[in-house]
Design a protein around this motif. Structure first.
Motif, mmCIF file in Angstrom:
data_model
loop_
_atom_site.group_PDB
_atom_site.id
_atom_site.type_symbol
_atom_site.label_atom_id
_atom_site.label_comp_id
_atom_site.label_asym_id
_atom_site.label_seq_id
_atom_site.Cartn_x
_atom_site.Cartn_y
_atom_site.Cartn_z
ATOM 1 N N VAL A 103 0.820 -1.219 0.000
ATOM 2 C CA VAL A 103 0.000 0.000 0.000
ATOM 3 C C VAL A 103 0.861 1.280 0.000
ATOM 4 O O VAL A 103 0.343 2.392 0.118
ATOM 5 C CB VAL A 103 -0.993 0.036 1.196
ATOM 6 C CG1 VAL A 103 -2.009 -1.090 1.080
ATOM 7 C CG2 VAL A 103 -0.270 -0.031 2.538
ATOM 8 N N GLY A 104 2.180 1.109 -0.131
ATOM 9 C CA GLY A 104 3.063 2.266 -0.323
ATOM 10 C C GLY A 104 3.406 3.040 0.925
ATOM 11 O O GLY A 104 3.777 4.209 0.842
ATOM 12 N N GLY A 105 3.303 2.422 2.102
ATOM 13 C CA GLY A 105 3.471 3.162 3.359
ATOM 14 C C GLY A 105 4.739 3.980 3.475
ATOM 15 O O GLY A 105 4.698 5.185 3.716
ATOM 16 N N GLY A 106 5.906 3.342 3.308
ATOM 17 C CA GLY A 106 7.180 4.061 3.444
ATOM 18 C C GLY A 106 7.342 5.137 2.393
ATOM 19 O O GLY A 106 7.827 6.247 2.683
ATOM 20 N N SER A 107 6.907 4.845 1.164
ATOM 21 C CA SER A 107 7.006 5.838 0.079
ATOM 22 C C SER A 107 6.103 7.031 0.353
ATOM 23 O O SER A 107 6.472 8.181 0.109
ATOM 24 C CB SER A 107 6.596 5.192 -1.254
ATOM 25 O OG SER A 107 7.481 4.156 -1.598
ATOM 26 N N SER A 108 4.906 6.757 0.875
ATOM 27 C CA SER A 108 3.970 7.838 1.187
ATOM 28 C C SER A 108 4.512 8.714 2.313
ATOM 29 O O SER A 108 4.401 9.950 2.269
ATOM 30 C CB SER A 108 2.611 7.263 1.571
ATOM 31 O OG SER A 108 1.670 8.299 1.761
ATOM 32 N N ASP A 109 5.131 8.085 3.334
ATOM 33 C CA ASP A 109 5.730 8.861 4.429
ATOM 34 C C ASP A 109 6.791 9.820 3.881
ATOM 35 O O ASP A 109 6.844 10.996 4.253
ATOM 36 C CB ASP A 109 6.384 7.925 5.450
ATOM 37 C CG ASP A 109 5.375 7.060 6.207
ATOM 38 O OD1 ASP A 109 4.166 7.293 6.077
ATOM 39 O OD2 ASP A 109 5.821 6.135 6.922
ATOM 40 N N ALA A 110 7.640 9.312 2.971
ATOM 41 C CA ALA A 110 8.698 10.147 2.385
ATOM 42 C C ALA A 110 8.102 11.296 1.574
ATOM 43 O O ALA A 110 8.561 12.444 1.658
ATOM 44 C CB ALA A 110 9.611 9.300 1.494
ATOM 45 N N ALA A 111 7.060 11.000 0.796
ATOM 46 C CA ALA A 111 6.428 12.032 -0.033
ATOM 47 C C ALA A 111 5.789 13.113 0.835
ATOM 48 O O ALA A 111 5.889 14.313 0.532
ATOM 49 C CB ALA A 111 5.379 11.397 -0.947
ATOM 50 N N THR A 112 5.148 12.703 1.937
ATOM 51 C CA THR A 112 4.518 13.691 2.827
ATOM 52 C C THR A 112 5.569 14.603 3.456
ATOM 53 O O THR A 112 5.367 15.820 3.565
ATOM 54 C CB THR A 112 3.661 12.979 3.898
ATOM 55 O OG1 THR A 112 2.462 12.512 3.267
ATOM 56 C CG2 THR A 112 3.294 13.898 5.051
#
Length: 283
Positions: A103-112
């Motif tokens: 679900v992209g958790g780590g990538s989403s954290d970085a983008a935020t």
């Protein structure tokens, strides 16, 4: 906004792959894919506190993940280095998104972190540049900076906005960790699904080409798909392990979660048409 030196909270939403086709392979071994990435309101919370001394610190790193290698720290350092910004930031992450769930958790954290610091540090970088920088952190990071549902092609870097219906999802999380490299190297992986065009998405027959291999290696994923399929068309997202189905109302989705067996974990989530921080960068 409050005093910039107070803690401020920002959401890092999950994504679902509504489908995922492998349509070929490049000479360097990278797989060519087509997918629709859909944002949902299930999210981690990123808390940031700006400081003037330039230090970047993760105050509650995940067990076993050194702060230096955490994507949120790397994202902040990358922006600082790129812009020469003299300010720093303290970071806290409240994890709700399953790790290794597709679900992209780590990538989403970085983008935020990148989107929020773009505003808090007053960098005013264009979205296109943030997406370029994000790609060096992970293949899914540019999508979260792009910030709206998209038809994704290439190795994940070509995005076309698409309108997706407003729906509620049931997302189940089998308690297994799927190795993405292992799936992509499996000889049983389908790598020649015929490409589809954006306007024909609605009429196309779609699937997740990684699902067969993931289920072969992790029977728990198949078990979750089979259970959820009693209620609606269920499939895996990304390389797993999460599986999902869509419903036309929150009541329907909540009824499914109410029936969930004790040995399964699940959530109800709503589709998002745009990332909550979409306005933090301009094209």
């Amino acid at each position: 906004m409050s005093n910039s030196h107070d803690w401020q909270d920002f959401p890092a939403p999950a994504k679902l792959n509504l489908f995922l086709h492998i349509v070929g392979r490049r000479s360097d071994g990278y797989h060519l894919l087509q997918s629709v990435f859909q944002l949902i309101d299930l999210a981690d919370t990123i808390s940031l506190r700006i400081n003037e001394d330039g230090a970047i610190q993760h105050l509650n790193p995940l067990p076993g993940v050194p702060a230096e290698s955490d994507l949120t720290v790397r994202a902040a350092r990358l922006l600082q280095k790129e812009t020469g910004c003299s300010k720093g930031v303290d970071i806290r992450v409240e994890k709700r998104l399953p790790m290794g769930g597709g679900v992209g958790g780590g990538s989403s954290d970085a983008a935020t972190v990148m989107l929020a610091l773009n505003r808090l540090w007053q960098l005013n970088m264009p979205r296109s540049r943030l997406m370029e920088l994000g790609l060096s952190l992970g293949a899914d990071v540019p999508f979260f900076i792009f910030g709206e549902s998209a038809f994704v092609e290439g190795i994940g870097e070509i995005m076309t906005p698409v309108a997706t219906p407003d729906v509620d999802f049931v997302v189940l999380h089998p308690q297994v960790h799927v190795s993405t490299p292992q799936i992509f190297s499996d000889p049983d992986l389908t790598r020649n699904t015929p490409p589809i065009k954006v306007p024909h998405l609605s009429s196309a027959t779609t699937q997740n080409d990684l699902e067969y291999v993931a289920c072969k290696n992790h029977p728990e994923i198949r078990e979750n798909i089979t259970w959820l399929s009693q209620y609606a068309n269920a499939r895996m997202t990304g390389s797993g392990s999460c599986v999902f189905a869509s419903f036309s109302s929150p009541n329907e989705a909540n009824r499914v979660i109410y029936d969930l067996p004790k040995n399964m974990t699940g959530y109800v989530a709503r589709s998002l048409s745009k990332h909550p921080l979409h306005e933090f960068a301009e094209f």
